[in-house]
Design a protein around this motif. Structure first.
Motif, PDB file in Angstrom:
ATOM      1  N   ARG A 279     -56.007  35.713 -15.085  1.00 33.37           N
ATOM      2  CA  ARG A 279     -57.388  35.923 -14.630  1.00 33.37           C
ATOM      3  C   ARG A 279     -58.351  35.035 -15.431  1.00 33.37           C
ATOM      4  NH1 ARG A 279     -59.163  37.291  -9.952  1.00 33.37           N
ATOM      5  NH2 ARG A 279     -57.827  38.818  -9.005  1.00 33.37           N
ATOM      6  N   VAL A 280     -58.150  34.995 -16.736  1.00 34.84           N
ATOM      7  CA  VAL A 280     -59.039  34.195 -17.583  1.00 34.84           C
ATOM      8  C   VAL A 280     -58.843  32.703 -17.276  1.00 34.84           C
ATOM      9  CG1 VAL A 280     -59.615  33.556 -19.965  1.00 34.84           C
ATOM     10  CG2 VAL A 280     -59.091  35.928 -19.404  1.00 34.84           C
ATOM     11  N   ARG A 281     -57.585  32.294 -17.098  1.00 35.28           N
ATOM     12  CA  ARG A 281     -57.289  30.883 -16.830  1.00 35.28           C
ATOM     13  C   ARG A 281     -57.972  30.430 -15.529  1.00 35.28           C
ATOM     14  NH1 ARG A 281     -57.037  26.524 -16.441  1.00 35.28           N
ATOM     15  NH2 ARG A 281     -55.465  24.939 -16.872  1.00 35.28           N
ATOM     16  N   VAL A 282     -57.927  31.295 -14.521  1.00 35.92           N
ATOM     17  CA  VAL A 282     -58.549  30.989 -13.222  1.00 35.92           C
ATOM     18  C   VAL A 282     -60.065  30.834 -13.388  1.00 35.92           C
ATOM     19  CG1 VAL A 282     -59.121  32.075 -10.989  1.00 35.92           C
ATOM     20  CG2 VAL A 282     -56.752  32.008 -11.773  1.00 35.92           C
ATOM     21  N   GLY A 283     -60.645  31.713 -14.208  1.00 37.85           N
ATOM     22  CA  GLY A 283     -62.088  31.653 -14.419  1.00 37.85           C
ATOM     23  C   GLY A 283     -62.505  30.428 -15.209  1.00 37.85           C
ATOM     24  N   ILE A 284     -61.705  30.060 -16.204  1.00 40.13           N
ATOM     25  CA  ILE A 284     -62.028  28.887 -17.015  1.00 40.13           C
ATOM     26  C   ILE A 284     -62.028  27.625 -16.158  1.00 40.13           C
ATOM     27  CG2 ILE A 284     -61.098  27.339 -18.799  1.00 40.13           C
ATOM     28  CD1 ILE A 284     -60.245  29.765 -20.390  1.00 40.13           C
ATOM     29  N   GLU A 285     -61.049  27.533 -15.262  1.00 38.07           N
ATOM     30  CA  GLU A 285     -60.950  26.330 -14.426  1.00 38.07           C
ATOM     31  C   GLU A 285     -62.222  26.151 -13.598  1.00 38.07           C
ATOM     32  OE1 GLU A 285     -58.441  24.543 -15.074  1.00 38.07           O
ATOM     33  OE2 GLU A 285     -58.722  22.928 -13.619  1.00 38.07           O
ATOM     34  N   ALA A 286     -62.728  27.251 -13.044  1.00 41.37           N
ATOM     35  CA  ALA A 286     -63.946  27.148 -12.233  1.00 41.37           C
ATOM     36  C   ALA A 286     -65.132  26.763 -13.112  1.00 41.37           C
ATOM     37  CB  ALA A 286     -64.216  28.467 -11.518  1.00 41.37           C
TER      38      ALA A 286
ATOM     39  N   LEU B 270     -51.585  34.996  -9.088  1.00 45.31           N
ATOM     40  CA  LEU B 270     -51.846  35.283 -10.500  1.00 45.31           C
ATOM     41  C   LEU B 270     -50.548  35.540 -11.258  1.00 45.31           C
ATOM     42  CD1 LEU B 270     -54.991  37.545 -10.077  1.00 45.31           C
ATOM     43  CD2 LEU B 270     -54.925  35.433 -11.416  1.00 45.31           C
ATOM     44  N   ALA B 271     -49.611  36.228 -10.612  1.00 45.34           N
ATOM     45  CA  ALA B 271     -48.328  36.486 -11.264  1.00 45.34           C
ATOM     46  C   ALA B 271     -47.603  35.168 -11.523  1.00 45.34           C
ATOM     47  CB  ALA B 271     -47.484  37.417 -10.397  1.00 45.34           C
ATOM     48  N   ALA B 272     -47.656  34.264 -10.544  1.00 41.16           N
ATOM     49  CA  ALA B 272     -46.977  32.975 -10.712  1.00 41.16           C
ATOM     50  C   ALA B 272     -47.648  32.167 -11.816  1.00 41.16           C
ATOM     51  CB  ALA B 272     -47.004  32.204  -9.385  1.00 41.16           C
ATOM     52  N   LEU B 273     -48.971  32.190 -11.829  1.00 38.26           N
ATOM     53  CA  LEU B 273     -49.694  31.457 -12.879  1.00 38.26           C
ATOM     54  C   LEU B 273     -49.428  32.094 -14.241  1.00 38.26           C
ATOM     55  CD1 LEU B 273     -51.786  29.258 -13.649  1.00 38.26           C
ATOM     56  CD2 LEU B 273     -53.573  30.953 -13.202  1.00 38.26           C
ATOM     57  N   GLY B 274     -49.413  33.434 -14.269  1.00 35.37           N
ATOM     58  CA  GLY B 274     -49.148  34.145 -15.523  1.00 35.37           C
ATOM     59  C   GLY B 274     -47.789  33.761 -16.096  1.00 35.37           C
ATOM     60  N   ALA B 275     -46.803  33.619 -15.215  1.00 34.43           N
ATOM     61  CA  ALA B 275     -45.466  33.224 -15.681  1.00 34.43           C
ATOM     62  C   ALA B 275     -45.509  31.809 -16.257  1.00 34.43           C
ATOM     63  CB  ALA B 275     -44.468  33.306 -14.531  1.00 34.43           C
ATOM     64  N   ARG B 276     -46.292  30.942 -15.640  1.00 34.56           N
ATOM     65  CA  ARG B 276     -46.419  29.570 -16.169  1.00 34.56           C
ATOM     66  C   ARG B 276     -47.147  29.585 -17.521  1.00 34.56           C
ATOM     67  NH1 ARG B 276     -45.371  25.199 -13.119  1.00 34.56           N
ATOM     68  NH2 ARG B 276     -47.015  23.978 -14.106  1.00 34.56           N
ATOM     69  N   ILE B 277     -48.136  30.452 -17.654  1.00 34.65           N
ATOM     70  CA  ILE B 277     -48.844  30.559 -18.942  1.00 34.65           C
ATOM     71  C   ILE B 277     -47.857  30.990 -20.027  1.00 34.65           C
ATOM     72  CG2 ILE B 277     -50.571  31.900 -20.229  1.00 34.65           C
ATOM     73  CD1 ILE B 277     -52.223  31.991 -17.582  1.00 34.65           C
ATOM     74  N   ALA B 278     -47.042  32.013 -19.703  1.00 39.93           N
ATOM     75  CA  ALA B 278     -46.081  32.518 -20.691  1.00 39.93           C
ATOM     76  C   ALA B 278     -45.051  31.447 -21.042  1.00 39.93           C
ATOM     77  CB  ALA B 278     -45.399  33.773 -20.159  1.00 39.93           C
ATOM     78  N   ALA B 279     -44.763  30.562 -20.101  1.00 38.04           N
ATOM     79  CA  ALA B 279     -43.789  29.498 -20.355  1.00 38.04           C
ATOM     80  C   ALA B 279     -44.438  28.300 -21.042  1.00 38.04           C
ATOM     81  CB  ALA B 279     -43.144  29.079 -19.040  1.00 38.04           C
ATOM     82  N   GLY B 280     -45.722  28.421 -21.363  1.00 38.25           N
ATOM     83  CA  GLY B 280     -46.408  27.335 -22.064  1.00 38.25           C
ATOM     84  C   GLY B 280     -46.770  26.174 -21.150  1.00 38.25           C
ATOM     85  N   GLU B 281     -46.868  26.454 -19.831  1.00 38.57           N
ATOM     86  CA  GLU B 281     -47.120  25.360 -18.877  1.00 38.57           C
ATOM     87  C   GLU B 281     -48.546  25.333 -18.340  1.00 38.57           C
ATOM     88  OE1 GLU B 281     -42.548  25.219 -17.122  1.00 38.57           O
ATOM     89  OE2 GLU B 281     -44.060  26.408 -16.096  1.00 38.57           O
ATOM     90  N   ALA B 282     -49.392  26.208 -18.873  1.00 42.72           N
ATOM     91  CA  ALA B 282     -50.740  26.254 -18.283  1.00 42.72           C
ATOM     92  C   ALA B 282     -51.830  26.399 -19.346  1.00 42.72           C
ATOM     93  CB  ALA B 282     -50.833  27.400 -17.267  1.00 42.72           C
ATOM     94  N   TYR B 283     -51.621  25.750 -20.481  1.00 42.78           N
ATOM     95  CA  TYR B 283     -52.687  25.704 -21.492  1.00 42.78           C
ATOM     96  C   TYR B 283     -53.872  24.927 -20.939  1.00 42.78           C
ATOM     97  CZ  TYR B 283     -49.871  27.562 -25.347  1.00 42.78           C
ATOM     98  OH  TYR B 283     -49.137  28.382 -26.169  1.00 42.78           O
ATOM     99  N   CYS B 284     -55.070  25.193 -21.451  1.00 42.96           N
ATOM    100  CA  CYS B 284     -56.237  24.388 -21.088  1.00 42.96           C
ATOM    101  C   CYS B 284     -56.132  23.051 -21.821  1.00 42.96           C
ATOM    102  CB  CYS B 284     -57.528  25.083 -21.510  1.00 42.96           C
ATOM    103  SG  CYS B 284     -57.815  26.620 -20.641  1.00 42.96           S
ATOM    104  N   ALA B 285     -56.436  21.991 -21.095  1.00 47.07           N
ATOM    105  CA  ALA B 285     -56.281  20.654 -21.699  1.00 47.07           C
ATOM    106  C   ALA B 285     -57.251  20.473 -22.853  1.00 47.07           C
ATOM    107  CB  ALA B 285     -56.524  19.585 -20.664  1.00 47.07           C
TER     108      ALA B 285
END
Lengths: 395, 378
Positions: free
Chosen positions: A288-295, B363-378
C-alpha cells in the motif's frame, strides 16, 4: 512523453548522493537530530555554506540570477537527494522566497541578498499568519505605515518557523487599509530579525518542532525593504505558496523510510524463525505504501516538469499538496503498524528503539502540512474550481 | 522526464477522440444493452481501421502507422472515454502486439495486415477459472503432435471468442508453456456465453484434444512463459489506460452536472461537501493518469516495468471504484437513470477494476516482490 530521467539526470542524482553521503557526518546528523530536523546549528551552517561554495544552491535557477541554469527537474532532484540524506534544507529560503527575490526584487535584493542566499549565508523566515488571519490570510492586520522616507511596521505573526535563527522575515503587511478588496492592500517587506523592535517567543508543538510567535514593534525600514510593487504583495504570496507546496511534499524522505522499513522487516525474525516481511499483512501494508509513493513521485515530477515548461497549473499544485500531505499520514501509520510497538519508542531510548525513533516522531509531525502551507480544504476548493470548473461559493 | 505529448501523440489522441465522440452515441450504445447484439460496432471498427488507428502500433510494412505502445495506450484511453463497443484491447494488445514482437515473419505477414485493416479479428484467452495468471496456465495442457500440438483444457473470460479468427492462449506443456493461436472453429472447441455485467459477453472456452498446426504456434516451451508475461503486462497497462478514459469522463460528467443542478436556490457544486468529493476524484484520476503513462512509457521502451504496471493496476482498481461511486452519488437519482449516460461508465469502471486481478491481488503480488527485495524505491 517519456516518464524516465535522462542519463544526465541519473548521473546528477548519483553525484549528489555521493556528495551528501560525505557531507552528512555522524556529528552533523546528531546535531540535526537534536535540532528536531530544523537545522540552525553550527555544523549545519558550515555545511550550508559548503553547499553554496560548491555551487549546489540555486542549481535550477537561471544563470542570469546566479544559478546554474539547470531546469526545475534538476532542482527537484537536488532537493529530493538532500532530503533523503536527512539534511534539513532551508527550502523556504532557497526554493520559494529566493527565486521570488531574484525575479521581482530591487537592486539591493538582487546584488546583495540573492548572492548571499546562493552562498548559504542568508536565511529567511516567512511571516504570513496572524492570530486572527490564518486560512483567511488576506484578513491580516500587521501594518506598514509611511512616515517620511520610511515605513513603520507594527503587528504580530504566528507560526513563524525558523525565525529564531533566520536573518530576515518575508513579511506580509497591510499598506492600504482602505483597499476595496482586502487582498489588494497587502505588500511584502523584508524585515531584519536583528532589529530591536523584533522579538520572538517559541511555540512548542506536538511533534517537538519549534515554531514561533513573532512581534514587530515600531520597526522602521526604508523603501529598499519593500519587495515588488506597493500593494502588489498578494501575487507574490500566492506564487511563493505554489513553490512551497511542491517542496513540502517531496517524496525523498518517505522513499528512504520505506526502504529502511523493508530492510528492517527483512532482517527481523519472528519467534518461529520466519521473517517478518514474509507475513501477508506486512506485505499488504508495505505494498500500500509503495503504491502511494509511486503516485507521489510522479505528481512531484510532473510539477517539476511543468515548472520547467512554464506551465505550472494551479490545480496540479494543489493536487500535490493535498495528496502528499494526506498520504504521509497514511504511510507513517501503515509503516508504524509493520514496526509494531517499537514504532512508539522515542529516539535515544535505552532499549527498543527502531530506525532511530523516526516513525515515532514522524507520526507526531505529519499533521502539520495538511493545514500548513494553505489548508487542504482551500486546496480542494482550488482543485474543484480550477481543475473541474465547478462554481465556488462566494466568501 | 517529459509528461507532454509529442506531435504524433497529440494527433493520435485528437483523431481518436474526434471519431469516437462523434460516432459513439448513447443511441448506438443502447443497441447492445441486454445482449441484443454482440457488443461490437463493426461500422465504427472499419472507420477506425480507415483512419489508421487499428494499426497505430503496427509497423508500416504491415500497414500500420509505426508508432509505439504509448500511442496505442492513448488511443485506448479514448476508447475508454467513449466506452466504444470495439475490441481494441484483446485484438491489438493481447494478440497483435506479441505476434509483431515474437512471431515469425510468416506469422506476422499472415495476420498483421488484416489486424490493421480490420479484416481479421484476434482475441486472447488469458484466464482460467481460479487462475488469473496468464503466464502459468494450470487447467490447459498441450502435448506435442507431429510439429504442432494437441490442446485440452478450460479458459474463462474470453471476449469476442465466437467471431474471432484466432484466439491466443497459453498451455502447460512438458518443459514449459506454449503460446498458440487457436481457431475457434476447430474441432474439439466449445464456447459457452457468460453474460457479464457490461453486456460484453465473456466466453468460457473448453478445449478437448484440439489440433493446432505448427503454423499457429507463436512461442515454444522455453519462450512461452516470457511471451505471456510480456503480453500480460501490456494488457494490464491497456486496462489502466481504458480505466483512465472511463474515470476521467465520468468525473467530468459529474463536474458539469454539479455546475448545473440547483438545490436550495444555489448550484450544488458550491457546497464544499460536493466540490471536495469531486476534488478527491480529480486527485485520484491524476494519480491513475500519471501511473498509467509511466507504465506505458516504460513498456514502450521495453524496460522492465513489472512494479510500475502492478502499481498502476492498483490505482486503476481503486480509482475506478471510488470515482464510479462518487459520480453516481453526486448525480443523485440521475446517475442511475438509464436514460442518462452515466450508468454504463459505472459498469466499465468495474470491468477494468476486476480484469486480470483486482487491487488486493495486485497488492499481494507487489508485496511478494517487496519481500523478495525487488521493489525498493530507487
Amino acid at each position: 512523453m517519456k516518464v524516465e530521467f535522462t542519463p544526465q539526470q541519473n548521473a546528477l542524482r548519483e553525484e549528489l548522493r555521493a556528495y551528501f553521503g560525505e557531507l552528512m557526518t555522524p556529528e552533523l546528523m546528531d546535531e540535526c537530530s537534536r535540532d528536531m530536523g530544523e537545522g540552525g546549528g553550527p555544523l549545519w551552517r558550515t555545511a550550508l555554506k559548503k553547499m553554496g561554495a560548491d555551487g549546489w544552491i540555486g542549481l535550477g535557477w537561471p544563470e542570469e540570477l546566479g544559478g546554474k541554469g539547470m531546469s526545475p527537474i534538476e532542482q527537484f532532484i537536488f532537493v529530493e537527494e538532500i532530503m533523503r540524506a536527512g539534511y534539513p534544507f532551508p527550502f523556504l529560503t532557497t526554493e520559494s522566497v529566493g527565486p521570488q527575490l531574484a525575479e521581482n526584487g530591487n537592486e539591493w535584493h538582487k546584488t546583495e541578498l540573492v548572492p548571499k542566499i546562493l552562498a548559504g549565508e542568508l536565511l529567511i523566515s516567512i511571516g504570513y499568519s496572524e492570530p486572527g488571519a490564518g486560512t483567511d490570510l488576506a484578513a491580516l492586520k500587521t501594518s506598514a505605515v509611511r512616515d517620511g522616507d520610511e515605513w513603520v511596521i507594527n503587528g504580530q505573526k504566528m507560526w513563524t518557523s525558523l525565525a529564531h535563527f533566520c536573518d530576515y522575515t518575508w513579511l506580509a503587511v497591510r499598506t492600504d487599509p482602505d483597499a476595496p478588496k482586502k487582498h489588494k492592500g497587502i505588500s511584502m517587506f523584508l524585515v531584519p530579525n536583528d532589529d530591536p523592535g523584533w522579538s520572538c517567543t517559541p511555540v512548542n508543538t506536538l511533534g517537538d518542532v519549534r515554531t514561533n510567535a513573532t512581534f514587530y514593534d515600531n520597526i522602521r525600514v526604508s523603501d529598499r525593504n519593500l519587495v515588488g510593487e506597493l500593494n502588489g504583495g498578494w501575487k507574490l504570496i500566492t506564487s511563493q505558496l505554489n513553490r512551497e507546496r511542491l517542496s513540502l511534499v517531496n517524496v525523498g524522505p518517505t522513499a528512504v523510510l520505506f526502504n529502511k522499513v523493508v530492510q528492517w522487516a527483512s532482517e527481523t525474525t519472528l519467534a518461529d524463525g520466519s521473517r517478518l516481511v514474509d507475513e501477508a499483512w506486512v506485505q499488504g501494508n508495505l505494498a500500500r505504501v509503495r503504491v502511494g509513493i509511486e503516485a507521489l513521485k510522479l505528481v512531484c515530477y510532473k510539477q517539476a516538469w511543468a515548472m520547467s515548461e512554464g506551465t505550472l497549473d494551479m490545480a496540479d499544485a494543489s493536487v500535490a499538496k493535498v495528496y502528499g500531505s494526506e498520504f504521509f499520514i497514511e504511510a507513517y501509520r501503515l509503516l508504524g503498524e509493520v514496526v509494531g510497538q517499537a514504532s512508539m519508542v522515542k529516539a535515544h531510548s535505552e532499549a527498543g528503539e527502531v530506525l532511530q525513533g523516526r516513525i515515532e516522531r514522524l507520526y507526531r509531525t505529519a499533521s502539520i502540512i495538511t493545514f500548513g502551507g494553505g489548508t487542504n480544504e482551500i486546496q480542494r476548493d482550488i482543485i474543484s474550481a480550477a481543475g473541474l470548473w465547478i462554481p465556488r461559493a462566494s466568501r | 522526464m517529459d509528461f507532454g505529448f509529442s506531435e504524433q501523440q497529440g494527433e493520435v489522441q485528437t483523431l481518436a477522440r474526434q471519431i469516437l465522440s462523434e460516432q459513439v452515441t448513447p443511441e448506438r450504445l443502447a443497441a447492445y444493452d441486454e445482449f441484443k447484439a454482440e457488443r461490437f460496432d463493426r461500422e465504427l471498427w472499419q472507420q477506425l481501421a480507415q483512419a489508421g488507428l487499428l494499426g497505430v502500433a503496427l509497423e508500416e510494412s504491415h500497414g500500420g502507422m509505426g508508432f509505439g505502445f504509448t500511442e496505442l495506450a492513448l488511443f485506448i484511453e479514448e476508447v475508454g472515454r467513449s466506452i466504444a463497443p470495439v475490441p481494441v484491447i484483446p485484438h491489438l494488445v493481447s494478440a497483435a502486439a506479441p505476434i509483431q514482437r515474437f512471431g515469425s515473419s510468416e506469422l506476422q505477414g499472415r495476420w498483421l495486415p488484416g489486424v490493421a485493416s480490420g479484416d481479421v479479428l484476434l482475441t486472447a484467452a488469458l484466464m482460467e477459472p481460479g487462475n488469473e495468471e496468464p503466464a502459468a496456465p494450470s487447467l490447459t495442457t498441450a502435448t506435442l503432435d507431429g510439429d504442432g500440438y494437441r490442446v485440452s483444457g478450460l479458459k474463462t473470460c474470453v471476449p469476442f471468442a465466437r467471431s474471432a479468427d484466432r484466439i491466443l492462449l497459453s498451455a502447460a506443456v512438458d518443459g514449459g508453456v506454449v503460446v498458440l493461436l487457436v481457431d475457434p472453429k476447430s474441432a474439439g472447441i466449445s464456447l459457452e456465453d457468460v453474460r457479464y455485467s457490461t453486456y460484453e459477453t465473456q466466453y468460457q472456452l473448453t478445449l478437448q484434444d484440439v489440433q493446432v498446426s505448427a503454423a499457429d504456434v507463436l512461442a515454444g516451451p522455453t519462450a512461452g512463459a516470457a511471451v505471456m508475461q510480456w503480453l500480460s503486462l501490456r494488457t494490464t497497462a491497456a486496462l489502466c489506460a481504458h480505466q483512465l478514459g472511463v474515470t476521467d469522463h465520468s468525473m467530468r460528467m459529474t463536474a458539469s452536472y454539479s455546475a448545473e443542478r440547483k438545490q436550495f436556490g444555489v448550484l450544488i457544486g458550491t457546497f464544499q461537501a460536493v466540490g471536495h468529493r469531486a476534488a478527491n476524484c480529480y486527485i485520484d484520476v491524476e494519480c491513475l493518469r500519471l501511473n498509467t503513462y509511466q507504465a506505458a512509457s516504460l513498456l514502450a521502451s521495453e524496460a522492465d516495468a513489472t512494479n510500475e504496471v502492478q502499481i498502476a493496476k492498483v490505482w486503476a482498481g481503486d480509482v475506478g471504484h471510488r470515482v464510479s461511486y462518487a459520480s453516481q452519488h453526486l448525480h443523485g437519482g440521475t446517475g442511475i437513470d438509464r436514460d442518462y449516460p452515466l450508468w454504463r461508465y459505472c459498469l466499465w469502471a468495474r470491468h477494468n477494476e476486476m480484469m486480470l486481478g483486482g487491487s488486493a491481488r495486485q497488492l499481494a503480488a507487489l508485496g511478494a516482490r517487496i519481500a523478495a527485495g525487488e521493489a525498493y524505491c530507487a
